[in-house]
Design an enzyme around this catalytic site. Structure first.
Site, PDB file in Angstrom:
ATOM      1  N   ASN A  58     -31.851  16.940  44.492  1.00 39.32           N
ATOM      2  CA  ASN A  58     -32.986  16.498  44.903  1.00 39.32           C
ATOM      3  C   ASN A  58     -33.613  16.921  46.482  1.00 39.32           C
ATOM      4  O   ASN A  58     -32.753  17.061  47.111  1.00 39.32           O
ATOM      5  CB  ASN A  58     -32.964  14.877  44.716  1.00 39.32           C
ATOM      6  CG  ASN A  58     -32.712  14.365  46.244  1.00 39.32           C
ATOM      7  OD1 ASN A  58     -33.721  13.773  47.023  1.00 39.32           O
ATOM      8  ND2 ASN A  58     -31.607  13.951  46.124  1.00 39.32           N
ATOM      9  N   PHE A 114     -37.345  10.854  51.372  1.00 44.70           N
ATOM     10  CA  PHE A 114     -37.845   9.539  51.674  1.00 44.70           C
ATOM     11  C   PHE A 114     -39.016   9.151  51.266  1.00 44.70           C
ATOM     12  O   PHE A 114     -40.055   8.646  51.911  1.00 44.70           O
ATOM     13  CB  PHE A 114     -37.593   8.993  53.112  1.00 44.70           C
ATOM     14  CG  PHE A 114     -36.182   9.215  53.545  1.00 44.70           C
ATOM     15  CD1 PHE A 114     -35.176   9.480  52.743  1.00 44.70           C
ATOM     16  CD2 PHE A 114     -36.077   9.013  54.936  1.00 44.70           C
ATOM     17  CE1 PHE A 114     -33.896   9.526  53.481  1.00 44.70           C
ATOM     18  CE2 PHE A 114     -34.913   9.374  55.579  1.00 44.70           C
ATOM     19  CZ  PHE A 114     -33.730   9.394  54.809  1.00 44.70           C
ATOM     20  N   ASN A 170     -23.527  10.719  51.320  1.00 40.38           N
ATOM     21  CA  ASN A 170     -24.797  10.805  50.745  1.00 40.38           C
ATOM     22  C   ASN A 170     -24.596  12.439  49.991  1.00 40.38           C
ATOM     23  O   ASN A 170     -23.616  12.742  49.719  1.00 40.38           O
ATOM     24  CB  ASN A 170     -25.611  11.103  52.108  1.00 40.38           C
ATOM     25  CG  ASN A 170     -27.098  10.953  51.594  1.00 40.38           C
ATOM     26  OD1 ASN A 170     -27.652  11.316  50.759  1.00 40.38           O
ATOM     27  ND2 ASN A 170     -27.670  10.155  52.409  1.00 40.38           N
ATOM     28  N   SER A 198     -29.287  11.969  54.968  1.00 39.70           N
ATOM     29  CA  SER A 198     -29.855  12.681  53.971  1.00 39.70           C
ATOM     30  C   SER A 198     -30.086  14.155  54.477  1.00 39.70           C
ATOM     31  O   SER A 198     -30.625  14.457  55.621  1.00 39.70           O
ATOM     32  CB  SER A 198     -31.237  12.129  53.729  1.00 39.70           C
ATOM     33  OG  SER A 198     -32.052  12.969  52.940  1.00 39.70           O
ATOM     34  N   ASN A 257     -32.577  15.977  53.493  1.00 41.96           N
ATOM     35  CA  ASN A 257     -34.031  16.101  53.070  1.00 41.96           C
ATOM     36  C   ASN A 257     -35.176  15.950  54.025  1.00 41.96           C
ATOM     37  O   ASN A 257     -36.326  15.924  53.808  1.00 41.96           O
ATOM     38  CB  ASN A 257     -34.555  15.651  51.769  1.00 41.96           C
ATOM     39  CG  ASN A 257     -33.512  16.112  50.660  1.00 41.96           C
ATOM     40  OD1 ASN A 257     -33.008  17.487  50.486  1.00 41.96           O
ATOM     41  ND2 ASN A 257     -33.094  15.436  49.784  1.00 41.96           N
ATOM     42  N   THR A 258     -34.606  15.534  55.344  1.00 39.33           N
ATOM     43  CA  THR A 258     -35.520  15.008  56.487  1.00 39.33           C
ATOM     44  C   THR A 258     -35.461  16.016  57.390  1.00 39.33           C
ATOM     45  O   THR A 258     -34.186  15.763  57.942  1.00 39.33           O
ATOM     46  CB  THR A 258     -35.389  13.597  56.962  1.00 39.33           C
ATOM     47  OG1 THR A 258     -36.007  13.077  55.759  1.00 39.33           O
ATOM     48  CG2 THR A 258     -36.203  13.350  57.970  1.00 39.33           C
ATOM     49  N   LYS A 280     -24.275   5.360  56.492  1.00 36.43           N
ATOM     50  CA  LYS A 280     -24.084   6.223  55.294  1.00 36.43           C
ATOM     51  C   LYS A 280     -23.881   7.497  55.872  1.00 36.43           C
ATOM     52  O   LYS A 280     -24.705   8.035  56.940  1.00 36.43           O
ATOM     53  CB  LYS A 280     -25.206   6.092  54.439  1.00 36.43           C
ATOM     54  CG  LYS A 280     -24.857   6.873  53.194  1.00 36.43           C
ATOM     55  CD  LYS A 280     -25.970   6.391  52.066  1.00 36.43           C
ATOM     56  CE  LYS A 280     -25.938   7.454  51.050  1.00 36.43           C
ATOM     57  NZ  LYS A 280     -26.765   6.946  49.740  1.00 36.43           N
TER      58      LYS A 280
HETATM   59  C1  FMN Z   1     -33.095  11.545  43.376  1.00 40.88           C
HETATM   60  C2  FMN Z   1     -32.303  10.968  44.347  1.00 40.88           C
HETATM   61  C3  FMN Z   1     -32.694  10.410  45.420  1.00 40.88           C
HETATM   62  C4  FMN Z   1     -31.735   9.935  46.406  1.00 40.88           C
HETATM   63  N1  FMN Z   1     -32.556   9.162  47.438  1.00 40.88           N
HETATM   64  C5  FMN Z   1     -31.725   8.562  48.257  1.00 40.88           C
HETATM   65  C6  FMN Z   1     -32.266   7.874  49.279  1.00 40.88           C
HETATM   66  O1  FMN Z   1     -33.542   7.627  49.478  1.00 40.88           O
HETATM   67  N2  FMN Z   1     -31.422   7.084  50.466  1.00 40.88           N
HETATM   68  C7  FMN Z   1     -30.178   7.679  50.515  1.00 40.88           C
HETATM   69  O2  FMN Z   1     -29.437   7.089  51.385  1.00 40.88           O
HETATM   70  N3  FMN Z   1     -29.438   8.232  49.220  1.00 40.88           N
HETATM   71  C8  FMN Z   1     -30.131   8.688  48.340  1.00 40.88           C
HETATM   72  N4  FMN Z   1     -29.636   9.424  47.571  1.00 40.88           N
HETATM   73  C9  FMN Z   1     -28.414   9.862  47.347  1.00 40.88           C
HETATM   74  C10 FMN Z   1     -27.496   8.608  46.634  1.00 40.88           C
HETATM   75  O3  FMN Z   1     -27.440   7.381  47.007  1.00 40.88           O
HETATM   76  C11 FMN Z   1     -25.883   8.953  46.575  1.00 40.88           C
HETATM   77  O4  FMN Z   1     -25.590   9.085  47.879  1.00 40.88           O
HETATM   78  C12 FMN Z   1     -25.593  10.382  46.096  1.00 40.88           C
HETATM   79  O5  FMN Z   1     -26.685  10.740  44.971  1.00 40.88           O
HETATM   80  C13 FMN Z   1     -24.271  10.645  45.473  1.00 40.88           C
HETATM   81  O6  FMN Z   1     -23.957   9.773  44.385  1.00 40.88           O
HETATM   82  P1  FMN Z   1     -24.070  10.309  42.918  1.00 40.88           P
HETATM   83  O7  FMN Z   1     -22.989  11.339  42.778  1.00 40.88           O
HETATM   84  O8  FMN Z   1     -23.442   8.849  42.140  1.00 40.88           O
HETATM   85  O9  FMN Z   1     -25.299  10.571  42.546  1.00 40.88           O
HETATM   86  C14 FMN Z   1     -30.303  10.049  46.297  1.00 40.88           C
HETATM   87  C15 FMN Z   1     -30.122  10.761  45.143  1.00 40.88           C
HETATM   88  C16 FMN Z   1     -30.632  11.243  44.508  1.00 40.88           C
HETATM   89  C17 FMN Z   1     -30.003  11.960  43.170  1.00 40.88           C
END
Ligand code: FMN
Length: 326
Positions: A105, A109, A235, A171, A173-174, A206
């Site tokens: 992704n 945010f 993350n 993240s 992505n910022t 985080k």
């Molecule tokens: C589509 C998407 C959007 C996410 N948005 C956020 C976010 O807004 N804030 C955040 O702290 N982590 C975000 N994450 C990260 C997840 O909270 C998590 O840390 C990460 O996906 C690893 O967990 P997983 O392997 O179970 O997916 C996002 C992940 C995905 C896939």
């Protein structure tokens, strides 16, 4: 076979993502909250019937709390919430690799902003069905030197509704956000936030899987000394250890993240030693099966979160894990 059992996996990720939102609304309206009790846990007066929760990003605006509660989550994290509403990054923002159980992704945010989230939370009766954590971030146009003002604003506005806050500086992505993880920047950022929260609401940090082991340990120790209440590990990652058909930018989650997430959990347990007493360690990243959940708990996490598992396993994941836990 997979496609027949889980039809959403045959849809493009962007379409499945959009369809999931009305479905979650429907689940929240049609079903009552459920409680799966296994490995119950209490921390700072918060009671977790089970240690498996929803990770940041799944419910950015606190729109689907009833659905998470109906599905049996042990706790819920909403956000990332920023002071002002913001749109997603331009272009493609989500993709999926079914073979490797990976998600990509580049959302950046997207959220409705603090005021909208606050008015939604105001309408939800307390005590909540489970603990509710709020993940906070800075707006993309806010310069890093002013970032603490954004985080402080979120805390001040949302404090009455949060059981804990998560400072998201991890993240990918910022642009420039992860620069806030250097020891000096982290101290400048965290000090005012910790004093704003002290004695009222726990504050967690985080962290990123892409930090070197030594930067990761320094961030743990310095945030511990500043008085942080816990950590979420981790993350999404910029690493591409296997051949995934994703762009170089953007964060990968799901199975390919599991090894690094576990490594950092072990490193955190080892680095913190006895000093983690009273603190909270949450493991997330590549937890795709019930066995993975129990493994993270056995490695020393008190709580575990999922995002990608809900995509690949579907909404019954909480129920499946509860059945295996018994
Ligand atoms: C589509 C998407 C959007 C996410 N948005 C956020 C976010 O807004 N804030 C955040 O702290 N982590 C975000 N994450 C990260 C997840 O909270 C998590 O840390 C990460 O996906 C690893 O967990 P997983 O392997 O179970 O997916 C996002 C992940 C995905 C896939």
């Amino acid at each position: 076979m997979v496609v027949l059992k889980k039809p959403w996996l045959s849809l493009p990720a962007g379409i499945a993502y959009k369809l999931s939102h009305p479905l979650l609304k429907l689940i929240g309206l049609a079903k009552s909250p459920r409680t799966f009790t296994w490995r119950p846990f209490t921390w700072r007066g918060l009671q977790f019937a089970n240690p498996l929760g929803i990770s940041g990003g799944l419910d950015k605006n606190a729109e689907y709390l009833n659905a998470w509660w109906a599905l049996g989550a042990g706790f819920v994290e909403i956000g990332t919430v920023t002071p002002l509403a913001q749109t997603p990054n331009p272009g493609k923002i989500i993709a999926r690799d079914n073979k490797h159980h990976a998600v990509w992704n580049k959302m950046g945010f997207p959220n409705e902003g603090v005021a909208a989230v606050k008015s939604r939370l105001k309408q939800i009766k307390r005590p909540y069905h489970t603990p509710l954590f709020i993940n906070i971030g800075k707006n993309r146009q806010t310069e890093n030197k002013n970032a603490s003002q954004d985080y402080l604003h979120c805390i001040r506005e949302l404090k009455p509704y949060a059981d804990a806050f998560i400072v998201n500086v991890s993240s990918p992505n910022t642009a420039g956000l992860r620069d806030l993880l250097t020891p000096e920047n982290l101290a400048n950022l965290l000090k005012p936030l910790i004093s704003e929260c002290a004695g009222k609401v726990p504050l967690l940090l985080k962290l990123s899987p892409d930090m070197t082991d030594s930067d990761f340990s320094s961030a743990l120790v310095s945030s511990l000394e500043l008085g942080i209440d816990g950590w979420i590990l981790t993350n999404t990652t910029l690493a591409r250890d296997i051949d995934l058909n994703f762009s170089k930018e953007g964060g990968v989650s799901g199975r390919p993240l599991a090894a690094r997430s576990k490594e950092l959990l072990k490193l955190a347990v080892q680095t913190l030693g006895d000093k983690r007493h009273g603190k909270l360690l949450i493991s997330v990243g590549g937890v795709m099966t019930a066995k993975d959940v129990f493994e993270r708990l056995n490695l020393g996490a008190q709580l575990v979160q999922i995002y990608s598992a809900l995509i690949f396993e579907g909404p019954t994941f909480f129920c499946q894990v509860a059945e295996e836990a018994e």
